[in-house]
Design a protein around this motif. Sequence first.
Motif, short mmCIF file in Angstrom:
data_model
loop_
_atom_site.label_atom_id
_atom_site.label_comp_id
_atom_site.label_asym_id
_atom_site.label_seq_id
_atom_site.Cartn_x
_atom_site.Cartn_y
_atom_site.Cartn_z
N THR A 109 -26.85 -2.68 12.20
CA THR A 109 -26.13 -1.61 11.58
C THR A 109 -26.63 -0.31 12.75
OG1 THR A 109 -28.57 -1.41 10.44
CG2 THR A 109 -26.47 -2.24 9.27
N THR B 283 -26.27 -0.47 15.87
CA THR B 283 -25.38 -0.71 16.72
C THR B 283 -23.99 0.00 16.16
OG1 THR B 283 -26.04 -2.71 17.39
CG2 THR B 283 -23.81 -2.19 18.06
N LEU B 284 -23.82 -0.05 14.90
CA LEU B 284 -22.53 0.66 14.37
C LEU B 284 -22.83 2.13 14.30
CD1 LEU B 284 -19.72 -0.04 13.27
CD2 LEU B 284 -20.73 -0.22 11.14
N VAL C 105 -22.07 3.62 17.51
CA VAL C 105 -20.77 4.00 17.77
C VAL C 105 -20.22 5.06 17.02
CG1 VAL C 105 -18.47 2.83 17.29
CG2 VAL C 105 -20.07 1.39 18.17
N TYR D 47 -21.64 5.76 9.37
CA TYR D 47 -21.45 4.41 9.80
C TYR D 47 -22.63 3.48 9.72
CZ TYR D 47 -17.23 5.63 12.49
OH TYR D 47 -16.06 5.85 12.82
N TRP D 48 -23.93 3.91 9.65
CA TRP D 48 -25.17 3.07 9.19
C TRP D 48 -24.96 2.61 7.98
CZ3 TRP D 48 -29.26 3.68 6.11
CH2 TRP D 48 -30.26 2.51 6.30
N GLY E 129 -22.31 0.15 7.73
CA GLY E 129 -22.64 -1.14 8.31
C GLY E 129 -23.77 -1.90 7.56
N THR F 273 -20.32 -6.64 10.95
CA THR F 273 -20.52 -5.28 11.45
C THR F 273 -20.68 -5.23 13.05
OG1 THR F 273 -22.28 -5.34 9.59
CG2 THR F 273 -22.55 -3.81 11.29
N ALA G 19 -18.04 -2.82 15.01
CA ALA G 19 -18.78 -1.84 16.28
C ALA G 19 -17.77 -2.19 17.42
CB ALA G 19 -20.26 -2.15 16.46
N ASN H 253 -15.50 1.16 18.96
CA ASN H 253 -16.27 1.57 20.19
C ASN H 253 -15.06 2.38 20.89
OD1 ASN H 253 -18.11 2.25 21.83
ND2 ASN H 253 -17.76 0.31 22.96
#
Length: 102
Positions: free
Chosen positions: A33, A35-36, A39, A55-56, A59, A86, A90, A94
Amino acid sequence: MIPLGAIHFTPAEVALILAILTFGSIALALPATLTLAWVGYRRGTTRKAANALWYWFGGTALSVATTALAAGHLGWLAVPIGWIPTLLLAVALNPRPTPNAS
């Protein structure tokens, strides 16, 4: 002696168990999460932090739901399996670097 009857939990104990499960699943989903969220921060235009937060949230919901669905069959192996959707999202979202126009 071991009681052989049904186990009864008070409402406070049920709330505590649910809180531990909720926060534990969110903590286990963090590698994917975050990582997403990064992004989302990179894709944001005006409010980058708010975009990363949404986004978090998305995710986290995706990762926790996938882990919960796989947990009945895979046990602890469901945790990294839950990261896959997830992380794929991402990679798909990206932003690509734009080549310099000369």
